[in-house]
Design an enzyme around this catalytic site. Sequence first.
Site, PDB file in Angstrom:
ATOM      1  N   GLU A   1      -7.287  -9.772  -2.477  1.00 30.71           N
ATOM      2  CA  GLU A   1      -6.496  -9.520  -1.271  1.00 30.71           C
ATOM      3  C   GLU A   1      -7.351  -9.575  -0.009  1.00 30.71           C
ATOM      4  O   GLU A   1      -6.828  -9.568   1.103  1.00 30.71           O
ATOM      5  CB  GLU A   1      -5.805  -8.161  -1.384  1.00 30.71           C
ATOM      6  CG  GLU A   1      -4.789  -8.100  -2.509  1.00 30.71           C
ATOM      7  CD  GLU A   1      -4.320  -6.687  -2.802  1.00 30.71           C
ATOM      8  OE1 GLU A   1      -3.098  -6.493  -2.953  1.00 30.71           O
ATOM      9  OE2 GLU A   1      -5.156  -5.774  -2.879  1.00 30.71           O
TER      10      GLU A   1
ATOM     11  N   ASP B   1       5.917  -8.876  -6.428  1.00 27.75           N
ATOM     12  CA  ASP B   1       6.689  -8.879  -7.671  1.00 27.75           C
ATOM     13  C   ASP B   1       7.898  -7.975  -7.494  1.00 27.75           C
ATOM     14  O   ASP B   1       8.048  -7.295  -6.486  1.00 27.75           O
ATOM     15  CB  ASP B   1       5.828  -8.405  -8.848  1.00 27.75           C
ATOM     16  CG  ASP B   1       5.285  -7.000  -8.634  1.00 27.75           C
ATOM     17  OD1 ASP B   1       6.032  -6.038  -8.884  1.00 27.75           O
ATOM     18  OD2 ASP B   1       4.119  -6.853  -8.205  1.00 27.75           O
TER      19      ASP B   1
END
Length: 231
Positions: A12, A198
Site C-alpha cells: 500500500e 473487497d
Amino acid sequence: MKIAIIVPMAIEAEYYHKYFHSGNKEMFGSTMFEHFCVRGNDIYLGLSGIGKVQAAMNLTSILAQVNLDLVLMTGTAGSLQAGVHQGDLIVAKSFAYHDAHNTLAGDYVEGQLPGEPASFDLDSPARTQLTNFLEVQGVKYQEGLIVTGDSFIGSDQQKQAIKQNFPQAVGVEMEGAAFAQVAAHFKKPLIALRAISDNGDDGANEDFDRFAQKVGAQAAKLICAYIEKMS
C-alpha cells in the site's frame, strides 16, 4: 506542516515511494519512517503493520517525538454495504471497534471501550479541506463509519455479525479505530482515506490479493496530489 502518512502494508506504500524521493530514514520506537520535504512540508512515511496494537504503537512512537500537525492514514478496507463497491474511496467520518463487547460491564454500547467514547469522530478543518479538494478534482468518494477489529473479515457470517451491531458502517478494516484513539488522546487531526479492496465476504481473500495494491495506489495518488497543492 509536519505530516505523517501511515499505511499498514508495504504494497500500500509503493506509490508513495515512486512519488517521494531523497528521503532520510529515521527510527521512532520500533518503526522506520522515511522523512521527505515536499513544498516546505515535512512528510514522514511509515508502515503501521497490521492490527490494532501495531497501529497504536507505531503512531504513538512518532507522536511522542514529533509535534505533528496532521496524521494521514491510507490503505484498504472491506465493504459492508451493497452500495459500497470495489475501488470506491471512503473518507472516514468516524471509527469504532467492532470487536469490543462491553455492554455487560456497565453503561456501554457495542464497540465502546471503558473510558473512551462510543466512536471516534474525525471531523476537523483538515478533513474538510481534503474533501473540498476531492470535490474540486471531481473525485467521487463516500463517507461514513468504518469499524476496526483484529480479524480479517473473509466470510459472509463474519460480515453479517458486524452489520448486526453496526448496520450503518460502510467499511471494515484492522487499524483505523486504534489510530483514531491515539490521535484523539494526542489532540491531533486524523484523516483516513480507505479504498475498498473487497466485499468482506467469502470471496474477500481472493479479492484482496487482486485489488489491494491497485486501490492502495489510488488512495496514495490522491494524497500526494493533495500535499503537492499545500502551501
